[in-house]
Design a protein around this motif. Structure first.
Motif, PDB file in Angstrom:
ATOM      1  N   MET A 257    -105.605   3.544 -33.170  1.00 27.30           N
ATOM      2  CA  MET A 257    -104.709   4.170 -32.718  1.00 27.30           C
ATOM      3  C   MET A 257    -104.250   3.574 -31.558  1.00 27.30           C
ATOM      4  SD  MET A 257    -106.610   7.221 -30.696  1.00 27.30           S
ATOM      5  CE  MET A 257    -107.463   7.580 -31.695  1.00 27.30           C
ATOM      6  N   PRO A 258    -102.835   3.653 -31.182  1.00 23.91           N
ATOM      7  CA  PRO A 258    -102.483   3.280 -29.701  1.00 23.91           C
ATOM      8  C   PRO A 258    -103.252   3.195 -28.704  1.00 23.91           C
ATOM      9  CG  PRO A 258    -100.730   4.345 -30.864  1.00 23.91           C
ATOM     10  CD  PRO A 258    -101.947   4.874 -31.617  1.00 23.91           C
ATOM     11  N   HIS A 259    -103.517   2.151 -27.669  1.00 25.17           N
ATOM     12  CA  HIS A 259    -104.199   2.073 -26.654  1.00 25.17           C
ATOM     13  C   HIS A 259    -103.382   1.244 -25.589  1.00 25.17           C
ATOM     14  CE1 HIS A 259    -107.940   3.916 -28.128  1.00 25.17           C
ATOM     15  NE2 HIS A 259    -107.705   3.325 -29.080  1.00 25.17           N
ATOM     16  N   SER A 260    -104.114   1.294 -24.259  1.00 25.45           N
ATOM     17  CA  SER A 260    -103.313   0.730 -23.293  1.00 25.45           C
ATOM     18  C   SER A 260    -104.443   0.475 -22.265  1.00 25.45           C
ATOM     19  CB  SER A 260    -102.244   1.459 -22.736  1.00 25.45           C
ATOM     20  OG  SER A 260    -102.593   2.633 -22.167  1.00 25.45           O
TER      21      SER A 260
ATOM     22  N   HIS B   3    -108.866   1.430 -16.899  1.00 18.22           N
ATOM     23  CA  HIS B   3    -108.894   2.600 -18.076  1.00 18.22           C
ATOM     24  C   HIS B   3    -107.834   2.547 -18.933  1.00 18.22           C
ATOM     25  CE1 HIS B   3    -106.139   5.687 -16.564  1.00 18.22           C
ATOM     26  NE2 HIS B   3    -106.617   5.338 -15.304  1.00 18.22           N
ATOM     27  N   CYS B   4    -108.135   3.057 -20.095  1.00 21.85           N
ATOM     28  CA  CYS B   4    -106.858   3.271 -21.188  1.00 21.85           C
ATOM     29  C   CYS B   4    -105.819   4.419 -20.479  1.00 21.85           C
ATOM     30  CB  CYS B   4    -107.449   3.458 -22.571  1.00 21.85           C
ATOM     31  SG  CYS B   4    -106.012   3.994 -23.689  1.00 21.85           S
ATOM     32  N   GLY B   5    -104.641   4.303 -20.640  1.00 18.53           N
ATOM     33  CA  GLY B   5    -103.913   5.142 -20.039  1.00 18.53           C
ATOM     34  C   GLY B   5    -102.967   5.872 -21.094  1.00 18.53           C
ATOM     35  N   THR B   6    -103.344   5.584 -22.310  1.00 20.01           N
ATOM     36  CA  THR B   6    -102.773   6.303 -23.347  1.00 20.01           C
ATOM     37  C   THR B   6    -103.118   7.686 -23.250  1.00 20.01           C
ATOM     38  OG1 THR B   6    -102.641   4.344 -24.638  1.00 20.01           O
ATOM     39  CG2 THR B   6    -102.366   6.362 -25.904  1.00 20.01           C
ATOM     40  N   ALA B   7    -101.867   8.526 -23.779  1.00 20.96           N
ATOM     41  CA  ALA B   7    -101.848  10.017 -23.511  1.00 20.96           C
ATOM     42  C   ALA B   7    -102.801  10.694 -24.963  1.00 20.96           C
ATOM     43  CB  ALA B   7    -100.706  10.743 -23.472  1.00 20.96           C
TER      44      ALA B   7
ATOM     45  N   MET C 184    -109.090  11.946 -22.902  1.00 22.64           N
ATOM     46  CA  MET C 184    -109.649  11.778 -23.957  1.00 22.64           C
ATOM     47  C   MET C 184    -110.044  10.210 -24.165  1.00 22.64           C
ATOM     48  SD  MET C 184    -108.520  12.715 -27.800  1.00 22.64           S
ATOM     49  CE  MET C 184    -108.378  14.530 -27.609  1.00 22.64           C
ATOM     50  N   HIS C 185    -109.064   9.505 -23.791  1.00 22.49           N
ATOM     51  CA  HIS C 185    -109.565   7.988 -24.028  1.00 22.49           C
ATOM     52  C   HIS C 185    -110.652   7.654 -22.990  1.00 22.49           C
ATOM     53  CE1 HIS C 185    -105.854   6.735 -26.755  1.00 22.49           C
ATOM     54  NE2 HIS C 185    -105.949   7.919 -26.613  1.00 22.49           N
ATOM     55  N   ILE C 186    -110.399   8.212 -21.745  1.00 22.34           N
ATOM     56  CA  ILE C 186    -111.485   7.744 -20.777  1.00 22.34           C
ATOM     57  C   ILE C 186    -112.854   8.351 -21.271  1.00 22.34           C
ATOM     58  CG2 ILE C 186    -112.364   7.986 -18.408  1.00 22.34           C
ATOM     59  CD1 ILE C 186    -109.264   8.091 -17.739  1.00 22.34           C
TER      60      ILE C 186
ATOM     61  N   GLY D 212    -114.788   6.388 -23.505  1.00 28.17           N
ATOM     62  CA  GLY D 212    -115.572   5.114 -23.220  1.00 28.17           C
ATOM     63  C   GLY D 212    -114.552   4.033 -22.726  1.00 28.17           C
ATOM     64  N   MET D 213    -113.106   4.480 -22.609  1.00 27.14           N
ATOM     65  CA  MET D 213    -112.410   3.099 -22.283  1.00 27.14           C
ATOM     66  C   MET D 213    -112.071   3.006 -20.581  1.00 27.14           C
ATOM     67  SD  MET D 213    -109.630   3.567 -25.132  1.00 27.14           S
ATOM     68  CE  MET D 213    -109.197   1.848 -25.216  1.00 27.14           C
ATOM     69  N   TYR D 214    -113.044   2.414 -20.172  1.00 32.41           N
ATOM     70  CA  TYR D 214    -112.938   2.109 -18.751  1.00 32.41           C
ATOM     71  C   TYR D 214    -113.883   1.166 -18.358  1.00 32.41           C
ATOM     72  CZ  TYR D 214    -117.054   4.960 -19.463  1.00 32.41           C
ATOM     73  OH  TYR D 214    -117.927   5.561 -19.844  1.00 32.41           O
TER      74      TYR D 214
HETATM   75 CU   LIG Z   1    -106.959   4.303 -25.573  1.00 33.85          CU
END
Ligand SMILES: [Cu+2]
Length: 388
Positions: free
Chosen positions: A169-172, A210-214, A218-220, A223-225
């Protein structure tokens, strides 16, 4: 007249009783019908309430499992969602052996690149990670681990970030060290896509990325950090430097068999199953960090949350120098017992310990210790261990 009067007065109750009897003949059946209708309505209402609760629970279960891998997750678990029970402390019989075999996340601060430009490559991947001995979690990661790789740059360097999205899915990526337009540089990268952007590491400190995708929550939580250190130009020397990223894990299943995924309701209620330094409960208890007596040990601490603070404390000493909130421009504070590292923030802490021994480092919010946010600093390579 008196007779009549009396008679009249004697006959009046008789007529009244007849009128009452006729009226009651209609009234009593009416009351029975109304009563029966109310009872049926109440029964139906209870049924509807049960059905609503069941639907809410089903919706919650859905969002905690299949919802995690869809492209349009929502931020809230939904009204009436029920958290799964706590899976805190679950450990297989051979947990100690698993903990010994587990390769601890490297806490030592890596070297910063030389020259005016620091190139950073971050690859996003969906990976099953271990968050405690024998406990598996279906994570979204930067660089295959949670936390992602430690990034170390020097104040004044230009940081060129290349983000590659190997996820579903999209991430950032959002760098707290950057001062840029987030809608441009922190924008989403589609699955299979890549982007490059840059920023000047002008303000020193230890920062979260961290991932900032809305929904970023949930993204944090998945594990996205990670941590990025922007080292100041004039830091006092330290002989050992360690990076600790604290975070919470909210599991929808025990994770000791099939990998667990996110329980969003639990995350919203801030009731984690595990709280970790560098992604794995108590890993530096089994594999302690080390120092020699008299050395200055520097801890670069980031709290990734998503929601709980870390109350950083080293047992058996005081924080000799503390750059609270990682404010590296002003002089540090001295001789702090416990320093708050807020969710989404950082702090830098120096200790110098003359006596050999085993010194635990913890979040002094002790529920977090119970859930795994504890490690050991072994000064002087002494034998034994230490509980806390
Ligand atoms: Cu993400």
């Amino acid at each position: 007249m008196s007779t009549y009067s009396v008679g009249h007065s004697e006959r009046e109750p008789g007529i009244g009783w007849k009128v009452f009897a006729v009226f009651a003949g209609f009234l009593i059946p009416f009351v029975i019908v109304i009563g029966a209708w109310l009872a049926v309505s109440a029964h139906n209402a209870r049924d509807e309430a049960r059905q609503a609760a069941a639907s809410a629970k089903a919706a919650s279960t859905n969002s905690s499992t299949t919802g995690m891998s869809t492209s349009a997750p929502t931020a809230a678990a939904g009204a009436g969602a029920v958290a799964s029970p706590s899976f805190a402390g679950i450990a297989p019989a051979n947990a100690d052996a698993i903990a010994m075999r587990h390769a601890a996340f490297p806490a030592a601060l890596p070297a910063a690149p030389t020259g005016p430009v620091a190139h950073v490559h971050l690859s996003i991947a969906d990976r099953v990670v271990s968050v405690a001995p024998g406990i598996h979690y279906q994570a979204w990661t930067f660089g295959k681990t949670a936390p992602g790789p430690v990034i170390h740059v020097r104040q004044g360097q230009k940081v060129v970030v290349t983000l590659t999205n190997g996820g579903m899915m999209p991430h950032s990526v959002d760098f707290h060290a950057a001062q840029v337009a987030p809608n441009v540089d922190f924008s989403d990268v589609a699955p299979g896509g890549s982007k490059t952007f840059s920023f000047l590491a002008s303000v020193p400190g230890v920062y979260m990325y961290h991932c900032g995708t809305a929904p970023a929550f949930m993204h944090i939580a998945n594990g996205m950090y990670g941590a990025i250190i922007v080292e100041p130009k004039n830091m006092p020397p330290a002989q050992r430097e360690y990076v600790l990223v604290s975070s919470e894990w909210y599991l929808n299943a025990p994770g000791d068999g099939k990998a667990a995924s996110l329980d969003l309701t639990k995350a919203e209620q801030m009731t984690p199953d595990w709280v970790t330094f560098n992604g794995y409960a108590a890993q530096y208890k089994t594999h302690p960090l080390t120092a020699e007596p008299g050395q200055t040990v520097r801890f670069w601490v980031v709290d990734a949350g998503p929601s709980l603070n870390t109350e950083f404390h080293v047992v058996g000493t005081v924080l000799k120098r503390a750059w609270i909130n990682a404010d590296m421009v002003d002089a540090p504070q001295h001789d702090i017992q416990t320093a708050v590292v807020p969710a989404g923030g950082g702090g830098v802490f120096d200790v110098t310990i003359p006596k050999p021994g085993i010194y635990p480092f913890v979040s002094h919010s002790f529920a977090s210790v119970a859930l795994g946010e504890v490690g050991l600093l072994n000064v002087g390579n002494v034998a034994g261990t230490m509980s806390h």
